[in-house]
Design an enzyme around this catalytic site. Structure first.
Site, PDB file in Angstrom:
ATOM      1  CB  SER A 226      -0.964  -0.050   1.194  1.00  0.00           C
ATOM      2  OG  SER A 226      -2.010   0.879   1.044  1.00  0.00           O
ATOM      3  CG  LEU A 227       2.239   5.315   2.595  1.00  0.00           C
ATOM      4  CD1 LEU A 227       2.179   6.332   1.467  1.00  0.00           C
ATOM      5  CD2 LEU A 227       1.893   5.955   3.938  1.00  0.00           C
TER       6      LEU A 227
END
Length: 258
Positions: A89-90
């Site tokens: 994700s991030l």
């Protein structure tokens, strides 16, 4: 070793190194159990940024540039042997931004990049940012993501501790957008969750824009947090990549890094 770098089982003689970057609100504990499933030919290092786990009471970063500036002082010495970057994700976008800075400075680069549960870095998160919402509305967003246990969301004292980190990480996630033209020649693997309602197959394909070789896109069971729900399937994919790298890297290439 720096408190930024968690190395659960030092393997100084390993042929490869795996550096892992956690999702928003996450920490190194997502990755440290992997060491039991990974090939003994790899050394695992997980990033532990301020504001989480053992660093809970340190001020978290809320700007991508500031976070990556710090990582640039820590990561280059770890690239003394062939290295894989894995981000979820991030964490995928943090790892990618770090890689672009490494290339811009003529520093060593990873030999394989794994983007997990993430849209490509050129895509803006969403039209309406959530990181600055009032606590109740922000926590409703967290509940929708299904990444924070309900028991934690309902614990006022715990949420008071975690909210600064979550807001800071969400600010990075919701404001970062890659606009440079730097691209890479290393292999790219992309992992997605079959039930991930936030990240579509098109989002996953967005990574291809920055890599010359065709992306290997694998869809695993689970939602956005398949990395937590099905860790054995994720490490299976990582072990495949490790095996491919070891088979392709000639002995002289490995010794050149060592």
């Amino acid at each position: 070793m720096s408190k930024w770098l968690v190395n659960p089982t030092p393997r100084p003689n390993a042929d490869l190194r795996l550096i892992c970057f956690p999702y928003a609100g996450g920490n190194a504990a997502t990755f440290t159990p992997w060491i039991k499933q990974l090939s003994t030919d790899i050394e695992l290092i997980a990033i532990q940024a301020p504001g989480r786990a053992s660093r809970l009471f340190e001020t978290p970063y809320n700007k991508m540039d500031d976070l990556v500036d710090e990582l640039l002082t820590l990561i280059p010495p770890l690239l003394d042997k062939p290295t894989i970057f894995y981000g979820h994700s991030l964490g995928s976008r943090v790892a990618f931004e770090l890689m672009t800075r490494l290339k811009a400075q003529g520093l060593p680069l990873p030999v394989h990049f794994i983007a997990s549960g993430s849209r490509g870095p050129q895509a803006k998160a969403k039209e309406n940012a959530t990181y600055h919402l009032p606590d109740d509305a922000f926590m409703a967003e967290l509940e929708n993501l299904n990444g924070t246990p309900k028991a934690v969301l309902e614990n006022k004292e715990l949420m008071e501790l975690f909210l600064p980190l979550l807001r800071a990480d969400f600010e990075i996630a919701e404001t970062y957008q890659y606009t440079s033209q730097i691209t890479f020649d290393c292999p790219l693997s992309v992992l997605g969750g079959e039930q991930d309602s936030k990240i579509t197959h098109e989002h996953l394909q967005g990574w291809q824009e920055f890599f010359a070789l065709p992306a290997d896109i694998q869809i695993l069971p689970g939602d956005h947090f398949f990395i937590d729900s099905y860790p054995e399937l994720v490490t299976e994919q990582v072990n495949k990549i490790i095996g491919q790298l070891l088979a392709k890297l000639p002995a002289k290439a490995i010794s050149r890094y060592g």
